[in-house]
Design a protein around this motif. Structure first.
Motif, short mmCIF file in Angstrom:
data_model
loop_
_atom_site.label_atom_id
_atom_site.label_comp_id
_atom_site.label_asym_id
_atom_site.label_seq_id
_atom_site.Cartn_x
_atom_site.Cartn_y
_atom_site.Cartn_z
N HIS A 127 0.87 -1.19 0.00
CA HIS A 127 0.00 0.00 0.00
C HIS A 127 0.90 1.23 0.00
O HIS A 127 1.78 1.35 0.85
N HIS A 153 -0.51 -2.68 -4.83
CA HIS A 153 -1.96 -2.87 -4.82
C HIS A 153 -2.69 -1.55 -5.05
O HIS A 153 -2.22 -0.49 -4.64
N CYS A 154 -3.83 -1.64 -5.76
CA CYS A 154 -4.70 -0.47 -5.99
C CYS A 154 -3.85 0.72 -6.44
O CYS A 154 -3.90 1.79 -5.84
N SER A 175 -7.96 -1.12 -9.57
CA SER A 175 -9.18 -1.13 -8.76
C SER A 175 -10.26 -0.28 -9.40
O SER A 175 -10.09 0.27 -10.50
N GLU A 201 -8.69 -5.97 -8.77
CA GLU A 201 -9.17 -6.08 -7.40
C GLU A 201 -10.36 -5.16 -7.20
O GLU A 201 -10.59 -4.24 -7.98
N ASP A 203 -10.88 -4.20 -3.59
CA ASP A 203 -10.57 -3.58 -2.30
C ASP A 203 -11.86 -3.35 -1.50
O ASP A 203 -11.97 -2.41 -0.72
#
Length: 258
Positions: A127, A153-154, A175, A201, A203
């Protein structure tokens, strides 16, 4: 197969209808989900959901929660990661937007996760928010000590951090933010990501994609994310599904491919 690489199904937002949410995901074609750990003290709740055959999990501490365990040792993460349902280390990293944990504590706990990922061989789920320069410095310094696999991620950070991470072989997940009207900068970075290292994803319960923005997010909304990725990259839906599936199993290789 649609794969939601980042869900938070243990979150209290799902306490009233968790089983129905999971059922809707399956009906929508989501064949696999990874439930992401937010703090080590919550691992039992995260892991309990991964008893489902199509749900796996990670172990780690979100930067918001780093202050809960500022001396978290890599060995504790490695010990919990011995569970065969654990497929990654994290979510971990740096969040300089909210600063809910002191920045030096965030960095220290993040480095413990890197060490655990390096030793266990499991991918690091990262993150990063408003911390591009420090994130790049930590990742490059740690990578020089010994390689490890990482997933940004994201991803909504800048193009320069994406370039630095791609040079280390990073994967990137897309995302619902990619569907937001004002997210042109995010889509521009997605357009340049390595084609064989992109996954998707939700999330959930956060960041619901258009046309569900403003509602509680859930894995059943993943097709909207995949469709936007396909549009941005100029892929057909079938190609986007195949590419993201291939990339997912290349990264999360503890999960047997059906």
């Amino acid at each position: 197969m649609l794969i939601d690489s980042h869900v938070n199904l243990h979150a209290p937002q799902f306490d009233d209808d968790r089983e129905a949410v999971i059922a809707r995901a399956r009906t929508a074609g989501v064949g696999l989900m990874v439930n992401i750990c937010d703090r080590v003290s919550n691992f039992a709740a995260v892991r309990a959901i991964a008893d489902e055959p199509d749900i796996w999990c990670t172990v780690g501490c979100h930067p918001h929660e780093a202050k809960e365990d500022p001396d978290l040792p890599p060995g504790r993460l490695i010990e919990l990661a011995a569970d065969p349902r654990v497929v990654g280390i994290g979510e971990c990293g740096l969040d300089f937007h909210y600063d809910l944990s002191p920045r030096d504590v965030q960095a220290k706990v993040f480095r413990a996760h890197v060490a655990a990922a390096r030793e266990s061989g499991l991918p690091l789920v990262v993150h990063s928010r408003e911390a591009d320069e420090v994130m790049g410095e930590i990742l490059e310094a740690e990578f020089a000590r010994g390689p490890f696999r990482l997933l940004m991620h994201c991803y909504t950070s800048g193009a320069e951090l994406a370039r630095r991470c791609a040079a280390m072989g990073a994967w990137f997940s897309v995302s619902g933010i990619a569907t937001f009207k004002a997210a042109e900068d995010v889509r521009a970075v997605i357009e340049a990501m390595p084609a064989d290292r992109i996954i998707v994803e939700t999330d959930c319960p956060y960041l619901a994609p258009i046309p569900h923005r403003g509602r509680r997010n859930e894995p059943a909304y993943l097709p909207h994310v995949l469709a936007k990725l396909a549009e941005v990259r100029g892929w057909s839906l079938d190609e986007a599904e195949r590419r993201t599936e291939d990339a997912f199993f290349a990264l999360f290789d503890r999960i047997p491919r059906p």
